[in-house]
Design a protein around this motif. Structure first.
Motif, mmCIF file in Angstrom:
data_model
loop_
_atom_site.group_PDB
_atom_site.id
_atom_site.type_symbol
_atom_site.label_atom_id
_atom_site.label_comp_id
_atom_site.label_asym_id
_atom_site.label_seq_id
_atom_site.Cartn_x
_atom_site.Cartn_y
_atom_site.Cartn_z
ATOM 1 N N PRO A 32 -15.947 5.571 -27.208
ATOM 2 C CA PRO A 32 -14.571 5.072 -26.996
ATOM 3 C C PRO A 32 -13.517 5.985 -27.622
ATOM 4 O O PRO A 32 -12.479 6.238 -27.014
ATOM 5 C CB PRO A 32 -14.569 3.703 -27.679
ATOM 6 C CG PRO A 32 -15.988 3.294 -27.763
ATOM 7 C CD PRO A 32 -16.779 4.556 -27.867
ATOM 8 N N ILE A 36 -10.530 8.162 -25.672
ATOM 9 C CA ILE A 36 -9.119 8.053 -26.036
ATOM 10 C C ILE A 36 -8.547 9.427 -26.358
ATOM 11 O O ILE A 36 -7.443 9.778 -25.927
ATOM 12 C CB ILE A 36 -8.950 7.082 -27.223
ATOM 13 C CG1 ILE A 36 -9.294 5.661 -26.790
ATOM 14 C CG2 ILE A 36 -7.544 7.152 -27.785
ATOM 15 C CD1 ILE A 36 -9.410 4.681 -27.924
ATOM 16 N N TYR A 81 -10.409 2.388 -18.897
ATOM 17 C CA TYR A 81 -11.518 3.029 -19.602
ATOM 18 C C TYR A 81 -12.094 2.116 -20.683
ATOM 19 O O TYR A 81 -13.307 2.065 -20.880
ATOM 20 C CB TYR A 81 -11.052 4.349 -20.232
ATOM 21 C CG TYR A 81 -12.092 4.986 -21.102
ATOM 22 C CD1 TYR A 81 -13.211 5.588 -20.558
ATOM 23 C CD2 TYR A 81 -11.969 4.960 -22.488
ATOM 24 C CE1 TYR A 81 -14.180 6.162 -21.359
ATOM 25 C CE2 TYR A 81 -12.938 5.515 -23.290
ATOM 26 C CZ TYR A 81 -14.034 6.123 -22.721
ATOM 27 O OH TYR A 81 -14.999 6.672 -23.524
ATOM 28 N N LEU A 82 -11.237 1.388 -21.392
ATOM 29 C CA LEU A 82 -11.688 0.564 -22.502
ATOM 30 C C LEU A 82 -12.221 -0.804 -22.085
ATOM 31 O O LEU A 82 -12.809 -1.503 -22.918
ATOM 32 C CB LEU A 82 -10.557 0.394 -23.520
ATOM 33 C CG LEU A 82 -10.162 1.656 -24.268
ATOM 34 C CD1 LEU A 82 -8.976 1.376 -25.175
ATOM 35 C CD2 LEU A 82 -11.335 2.209 -25.073
#
Length: 86
Positions: A32, A36, A81-82
């Motif tokens: 993660p 980012i 994405y998260l």
């Protein structure tokens, strides 16, 4: 010392690309955070290309507008994405 804006922009683009490559290659256990970081570096690269190579630095209004739109787009991508990590 590099005085020309295009050469400095090219050097920053190269540095951002190297950091992205390093993060993707060797920091894969922190998925993660690496995602980012890569999205943030992609945003910085987009801003740099728009302002220096396309000359939007000379027009602050358009530069800020493109920055806002790209920032919102990157926030959307970051949210997508998260999602699997939540």
């Amino acid at each position: 010392m590099i005085r020309d804006n295009l050469w400095r922009a090219w050097a920053w683009l190269l540095a951002f690309s190297l950091v992205s490559t390093f993060a993707a290659q060797w920091l894969e256990t922190y998925a993660p955070m690496v995602g980012i970081l890569i999205l943030a570096l992609a945003y910085l690269k987009m801003r740099l290309i728009l302002s220096r190579y396309l000359g939007l630095a000379a027009t602050p209004y358009w530069n800020a507008g493109f920055g806002l739109v790209l920032g919102l787009y990157m926030l959307g991508l970051l949210g997508l994405y998260l999602m699997p990590f939540a």
